[in-house]
Design an enzyme around this catalytic site. Structure first.
Site: not given
Ligand SMILES: NC(=O)c1ccc[n+]([C@@H]2O[C@H](COP(=O)([O-])OP(=O)(O)OC[C@H]3O[C@@H](n4cnc5c(N)ncnc54)[C@H](OP(=O)(O)O)[C@@H]3O)[C@@H](O)[C@H]2O)c1
Length: 259
Positions: A22, A72, A151, A164, A168
């Site tokens: 990610g 993936d 999370s 989800y 987590k």
């Molecule tokens: N943003 C928040 O408020 C928040 C809160 C709590 C927890 N989190 C956690 O923090 C982490 C990062 O979240 P973020 O907010 O930075 O999300 P994001 O900007 O949507 O980034 C998600 C990343 O995961 C990759 N990804 C998704 N599905 C994939 C797959 N099948 N294979 C390979 N790569 C995959 C995406 O790239 P591609 O789509 O190109 O594959 C992207 O690089 C996640 O685990 C999320 O659950 C986020």
């Protein structure tokens, strides 16, 4: 500037190799940049090639060593292929960050097996498989850092936690199981727990200014998270400075969880 050698001793990642899933977006991208700017050679893993290439170009502009692998992580074969391609670049990693994640949010009553399976595959099984692939080698070499991004929903249910929240919660348990297994050999395993962070994952929610303001008001700092808020905590957890911190969930959430 006598403090700099001391800071390097504590936090430098010079000579370390990191794999960041990610790493092309949001929190993962900010962590990839932080680890790379702290000295690590970083491989970012995700699906979309354009975002991966743009991330690596940005890291190169900072003078960092970085590369990308498109894979993936929702299938076991995809995860295995990603791991093998990643080690081809800079060798076996010292640091593994699992930031790739999805949040599909159907109401519980409508939660089908497809959403359940995909959520578990990306959010939980990929971190498990990558841990199995890299953890034993880290233990053998006597140094390793595994960092998962979990999370608030690992701790409490809200806004349709569904599959989800389950994934987590289990990921935090996985960190503890890994910590139990490998900490005696210099491999610490921890999680970073975000609050609400303005990234593409939250694009729909972020387009509602009232909801965004209400979430900000629930923090103690008075604002929602930014991806770069994770830089310092990630460098700390990846560095020698955190050798005695393991099995922990570290909240980077502006106080949301305790307010
Ligand atoms: N943003 C928040 O408020 C928040 C809160 C709590 C927890 N989190 C956690 O923090 C982490 C990062 O979240 P973020 O907010 O930075 O999300 P994001 O900007 O949507 O980034 C998600 C990343 O995961 C990759 N990804 C998704 N599905 C994939 C797959 N099948 N294979 C390979 N790569 C995959 C995406 O790239 P591609 O789509 O190109 O594959 C992207 O690089 C996640 O685990 C999320 O659950 C986020």
């Amino acid at each position: 500037m006598t403090s700099h050698p001391y800071l390097s001793e504590l936090f430098s990642l010079d000579g370390r190799v990191a794999v960041v899933t990610g790493g092309s977006s949001g929190i993962g991208r900010a962590i990839a940049e932080a680890l790379a700017r702290a000295g690590a050679s970083v491989v970012v893993v995700a699906r979309k090639e354009a975002e991966l290439a743009a991330t690596v170009a940005e890291l190169a502009d900072h003078g960092c060593r970085a590369a990308w692998v498109s894979a993936d992580l929702s299938t076991r074969d995809g995860v295995r292929a990603a791991a093998e391609k990643a080690v081809e670049v800079f060798g076996e990693p010292d640091i593994l960050v699992n930031s790739a994640g999805i949040n599909l949010r159907p109401p519980m009553g409508d939660l089908g097996e497809d959403v359940w399976d995909t959520t578990m595959a990306v959010n939980l099984e990929a971190p498990y498989l990558l841990g199995q692939r890299f953890g034993p080698g880290m233990a053998e070499r006597g140094f390793g850092r595994i960092i998962h991004i979990t999370s608030q929903q690992a701790h409490r249910a809200f806004v349709q936690s569904g599959a989800y929240g389950v994934s987590k919660g289990a990921l935090e348990s996985l960190a503890r199981s890994q910590a139990e297994a490998w900490s005696p050999y210099g491999v610490t395993c921890n999680t970073l727990v975000p609050g609400f962070v303005m990234t593409p994952l939250n694009a729909r929610l972020a387009s509602d200014p009232e909801k965004v303001a209400a979430l900000a008001a629930r923090t103690m700092v008075g604002r929602n998270g930014l991806a770069e808020d994770f830089a310092g905590a990630a460098v700390f957890l990846a560095s020698g400075a955190s050798a005695y911190v393991t099995g922990q969930a570290i909240f980077v959430d502006g106080g949301l969880s305790v307010h």
